[in-house]
Structure formats: structure tokens, C-alpha cells
Design an enzyme around this catalytic site. Structure first.
Site: not given
Length: 250
Positions: A88, A116, A154, A169
Site C-alpha cells: 500500500p 506486517e 489483456r 477501455d
């Protein structure tokens, strides 16, 4: 493109590679996909891959030795591969990043952390790029790695059935994709827009452009700041604005 995923749960990744578009891309030999179990590189009899963090605190941290061995093992197969850590704290993943990675010649090695996180020395010494799929925390990097692999694969020519699909897209030009319809022509009293049944390719293109702009304006107006309106888009939105003004005055 070669995708290699370092994980404590290879069965999750293996199942992903065995289905859908990814599986077809592998069958066509356009991409390859494999998992490596980090636990296989632990040297103690308990196959330990985590330990308590120095300085105290809750949770456990993934040990550097098994991770280092797993990365070096993966690099033997593809020495030029880029090592990507799913975290993150990484750069936010986007369609632009997917295009960038899909055009790279080297393979990608994904490190999926658990607990963690991983020992910082692995990040400093072996990781080329840190990527996040959003501002939230999950129990591990496996799902995030699959999201990114799916998004990249893709875009590789031949993986999708139609080479035109990625070009239309959402986010490919910082606009949302136009509304889509299929059979039947009427559903729950709602018909398919007549222009889509007309066979007039230019009118269909114009309708789709208008639909794309309307959806972007209503759902993601922030995208207009990333890519300014061109002349055609300005004309379409001005016409829509005038139609809304008439509607409001009625």
C-alpha cells in the site's frame, strides 16, 4: 511477457493462471505465468518465513533470507525481469502504468507480502518498483498481483479476442467507456438506442463519443483535469449543455 509470483499461497496464483483470458494467453504462448512458494526457500526444519519485528510492535515480519533466495531463483529464469513489490506504500496503479508495463520486454516478478510486511532490506536491495492498487490494506499481495497481471496481460497483442478492445477501455484516454448494449432489442420496456441499430458507423462513433463524455462527466469529472477536452469533445458537451438548459426551462 513472463509473470512470476512469489507467494506463501501458490495455490491461489496457480488457479488464477488456469482460467479465462490468462489461461488462453498462456495456451497461445503469448504470456507465461508461474508461482514460487517462498516457504520452499526457508532453511530450518519448520520452514519459518516470519519473525518478530525489531523494536517491538504487533504482528510478524517476513524474513529476508527466504525472500532473497526466492527472488534470486526467479531471476535465474529471466535475468532482466523487474521485481515488483505489492504494498500500500507503492505508486498507485493506473491504466497508464498497465500500458507501460505491457510494452516492456522484460518479465515481471511480483513479491506478495504477508503479516506486517517484508524486511526493509529486501525492498532496498532487490525491489525495482513498489506498486499499490489503492489506499487500503489487505492480508496479502496475492489479490493485488492478480489484478495487475490481468490488467497488463489483456493489453498484450493477441491475448484478447479483439485487438480493438483495449483501445476503447475506460481510462485508455482518461475517459470512461461508452454504454454497451446487446440482445434483446428491448428489455423491461427499455429499448436499445436506435442509432446502434442503424448500421451508420459514423453516427455510431459520434453516439459512443457522446456517451463516453456524459458518463465521464457524471461519474468521474476529475478525469477531465488529466486530459483536456479536444475540439470535438467541447462541441459535444456544449450541445448536451444546451439540451439540458432547454430541459430545465420546460
Amino acid at each position: 511477457m513472463d509473470f512470476t509470483v512469489l507467494t506463501l499461497f501458490p495455490e491461489l496464483i496457480d488457479a488464477f493462471f488456469e482460467h479465462g483470458m490468462i489461461s488462453r494467453g498462456i495456451e497461445k504462448k503469448l504470456i507465461t505465468g508461474s508461482s514460487i512458494n517462498i516457504r520452499d526457500f526457508s532453511t530450518d526444519r519448520h520452514k519459518t518465513v516470519d519473525d518478530r519485528p525489531y523494536g517491538g510492535g504487533s504482528g510478524m515480519v517476513m524474513k529476508p533470507e527466504p525472500l532473497q533466495a526466492a527472488v534470486l531463483y526467479a531471476k535465474k529464469k529471466m535475468p532482466e525481469s523487474k521485481v515488483v513489490l505489492m504494498t500500500p506504500q507503492g505508486t498507485r496503479f493506473s491504466q497508464a502504468k498497465a500500458w507501460e508495463l505491457s510494452c516492456a520486454n522484460e518479465g515481471l516478478i511480483f513479491i506478495c507480502g504477508r503479516y506486517e510486511g517484508i524486511d526493509e532490506r529486501i525492498t532496498s536491495c532487490l525491489v525495482d518498483e513498489e506498486i499499490s492498487i489503492g489506499d487500503y490494506v489487505m492480508t496479502g499481495g496475492e489479490l493485488a498481483s492478480m489484478v495487475i497481471i490481468d490488467s497488463i496481460a489483456r493489453l498484450i497483442p493477441g491475448v484478447l479476442g479483439s485487438c480493438e478492445s483495449p483501445k476503447s477501455d475506460s481510462f485508455s484516454d482518461d475517459r470512461l467507456e461508452y454504454a454497451q448494449y446487446t440482445r434483446p432489442e428491448e428489455f423491461e420496456g427499455l429499448p436499445v438506442p436506435e442509432v446502434l441499430l442503424s448500421g451508420n458507423h459514423e453516427k455510431i462513433r459520434q453516439w459512443r463519443k457522446r456517451s463516453s463524455l456524459q458518463r465521464t462527466f457524471l461519474k468521474r469529472p476529475d478525469l477531465f483535469r488529466k486530459n483536456k477536452l479536444n475540439l470535438e469533445e467541447k462541441k459535444i458537451l456544449m450541445q448536451w449543455s444546451q439540451e439540458l438548459e432547454v430541459f430545465v426551462k420546460e
